[in-house]
Design a protein around this motif. Structure first.
Motif, short mmCIF file in Angstrom:
data_model
loop_
_atom_site.label_atom_id
_atom_site.label_comp_id
_atom_site.label_asym_id
_atom_site.label_seq_id
_atom_site.Cartn_x
_atom_site.Cartn_y
_atom_site.Cartn_z
N ILE A 32 5.35 -11.35 -18.70
CA ILE A 32 5.43 -9.72 -18.27
C ILE A 32 4.26 -8.91 -18.86
N PRO A 33 3.57 -9.24 -20.05
CA PRO A 33 2.35 -8.33 -20.24
C PRO A 33 1.20 -8.72 -19.24
N LEU A 34 1.17 -9.94 -18.79
CA LEU A 34 -0.07 -10.28 -17.98
C LEU A 34 0.18 -9.56 -16.43
N ALA A 35 1.44 -9.78 -16.14
CA ALA A 35 1.73 -9.12 -14.86
C ALA A 35 1.62 -7.33 -14.88
N LEU A 36 2.04 -6.90 -15.86
CA LEU A 36 2.20 -5.53 -15.98
C LEU A 36 0.71 -4.90 -16.20
N GLN A 37 -0.09 -5.78 -17.03
CA GLN A 37 -1.48 -5.33 -17.39
C GLN A 37 -2.38 -5.40 -15.90
N GLY A 38 -1.94 -6.21 -15.14
CA GLY A 38 -2.66 -6.00 -13.65
C GLY A 38 -2.22 -5.35 -12.63
N VAL A 39 -0.98 -4.46 -12.96
CA VAL A 39 -0.48 -3.59 -11.93
C VAL A 39 -1.65 -2.44 -11.63
N GLU A 40 -1.80 -2.31 -10.35
CA GLU A 40 -3.04 -1.25 -9.88
C GLU A 40 -2.72 0.01 -9.70
N VAL A 41 -1.56 0.39 -9.85
CA VAL A 41 -0.90 1.69 -9.81
C VAL A 41 -0.42 2.27 -11.02
N ASN A 74 -16.72 6.57 1.14
CA ASN A 74 -16.64 5.91 2.40
C ASN A 74 -15.18 5.77 2.66
N GLU A 75 -14.14 6.30 2.27
CA GLU A 75 -12.86 6.15 2.78
C GLU A 75 -12.36 7.65 3.30
N PRO A 76 -11.68 7.32 4.26
CA PRO A 76 -10.99 8.74 5.10
C PRO A 76 -10.36 9.56 4.00
N GLU A 77 -9.73 8.99 3.13
CA GLU A 77 -8.81 9.93 2.25
C GLU A 77 -9.88 10.93 1.48
N HIS A 78 -11.10 10.39 1.26
CA HIS A 78 -11.92 11.37 0.50
C HIS A 78 -12.47 12.72 1.33
N LEU A 79 -12.51 12.23 2.65
CA LEU A 79 -12.95 13.45 3.69
C LEU A 79 -11.75 14.30 3.68
N ASP A 80 -10.64 13.67 3.96
CA ASP A 80 -9.29 14.53 4.12
C ASP A 80 -9.01 15.63 2.99
N ASP A 90 0.75 -1.32 0.18
CA ASP A 90 0.01 -0.10 0.04
C ASP A 90 1.01 1.21 0.12
N GLU A 91 2.02 1.30 0.43
CA GLU A 91 2.96 2.38 0.18
C GLU A 91 3.47 2.83 -1.24
N VAL A 92 2.91 1.98 -2.11
CA VAL A 92 3.39 2.52 -3.39
C VAL A 92 2.36 3.01 -4.22
N SER A 93 2.36 4.35 -4.63
CA SER A 93 1.31 4.87 -5.53
C SER A 93 1.70 4.88 -7.11
N PRO A 97 -4.97 11.04 -3.65
CA PRO A 97 -5.29 9.77 -2.44
C PRO A 97 -5.07 8.35 -3.25
N PRO A 98 -4.38 7.70 -2.46
CA PRO A 98 -3.82 6.48 -3.07
C PRO A 98 -4.85 5.50 -3.26
N LYS A 99 -6.06 5.28 -2.52
CA LYS A 99 -6.81 4.14 -2.85
C LYS A 99 -7.75 4.58 -4.04
N ALA A 100 -8.23 6.03 -4.26
CA ALA A 100 -8.80 6.37 -5.38
C ALA A 100 -7.98 6.28 -6.48
#
Length: 268
Positions: free
Chosen positions: A102-111, A251-257, A54-57, A216-219
């Motif tokens: 590689i393409p399968l792994a990078l296509q699934g990267v969330e950031v 419903n995430e705290p980061e939104h209100l922040d 979670d520390e990676v954006s 905001p990281p989750k968004a």
């Protein structure tokens, strides 16, 4: 927040600073070739690590030395050795268990993934750059979908990525001609977002990565998922997904922040 130790890599280096992970392909002795090295395993390991940490954006991918990546090892091809040894079934299975991860792994990267293309990106190296969300090129960069020049096809999924990036007609021309284009021509085609002086490349990529990482990281992760889904979903289904993701965001705290910071700015 989930903190996950950095993976142990063989032929690449990985750093994490201010929510930006930087993966540097570090086999400049073979111009960062993806076959015949440990780079496939390293890239896949980092992709999996990013999604758990979670520390990676933002993930930045670049190359050490003069090349971004030369793609496949041509000497191994000439000797029918390494990843290219064996009959049809053996080579096919080696592709599936090797470079096609590689393409399968990078296509699934969330950031967001930014490719900092420091030099030639050729063959599978070009395809690797095209798997990123954004490409910033050094003025020393060159790009080539050169597989046909060697009597082979883009076996790592490059034909899938390139036509989605610049359209079928231009992708067809570059793939069938096998010609290498410079950084400025690549920018004109939409392959790269920007071309910068070589010495300014990592600085410029760092600026862009910092902009993304400040969100905001989750968004940010949900937005990346939406961008990926948008090209392959019907509008109604896509809007349903947007509604669900938006409910999660509200419903995430980061939104209100973020809202409170905006209100403070407006009150000044």
């Amino acid at each position: 927040m989930t903190t996950v130790p950095l993976p142990s890599l063989t032929d690449a280096r990985l750093t994490l600073e201010a929510r930006v992970a930087t993966l540097t392909l570090d086999r400049h002795d073979v111009r960062n070739a993806l076959t015949g090295t440990g780079l496939v395993d390293d890239i896949v390991a980092v992709a999996e690590w990013v999604n758990r940490c979670d520390e990676v954006s933002v993930l930045v991918i670049t190359g050490a030395g003069s090349a971004f990546s030369a793609g496949g090892n041509v000497k191994d091809m000439a000797q029918r050795g390494g990843d290219f040894a064996g009959d049809v079934a053996e080579v096919a299975e080696r592709y599936r268990r090797g470079i096609q991860r590689i393409p399968l792994a990078l296509q699934g990267v969330e950031v967001p993934i930014i490719a900092a293309v420091n030099g030639p990106a050729i063959g599978a190296g070009f395809d690797l750059a095209n798997m990123a969300d954004v490409r910033i090129a050094s003025d020393r960069a060159k790009f080539g979908e050169t597989f046909l020049n060697l009597g082979i096809i883009p076996g790592d999924g490059g034909a899938w990525f390139l036509q989605r990036l610049i359209g079928y007609q231009r992708a067809f021309e570059l793939t069938l001609s096998g010609r290498v284009v410079g950084a400025e021509e690549a920018r004109e085609y939409g392959i790269v977002l920007e071309v910068v002086a070589h010495d300014a490349l990592l600085s410029r990529v760092g600026e862009l990565a910092a902009q993304f990482a400040a969100q905001p990281p989750k968004a940010t992760r949900l937005t990346k998922r939406l961008m990926k889904q948008g090209s392959r979903m019907e509008l109604k289904d896509f809007l349903d997904l947007c509604a669900t993701f938006q409910g999660m965001c509200h419903n995430e705290p980061e939104h209100l922040d973020a809202v409170n910071r905006m209100l403070e700015k407006m009150a000044r």
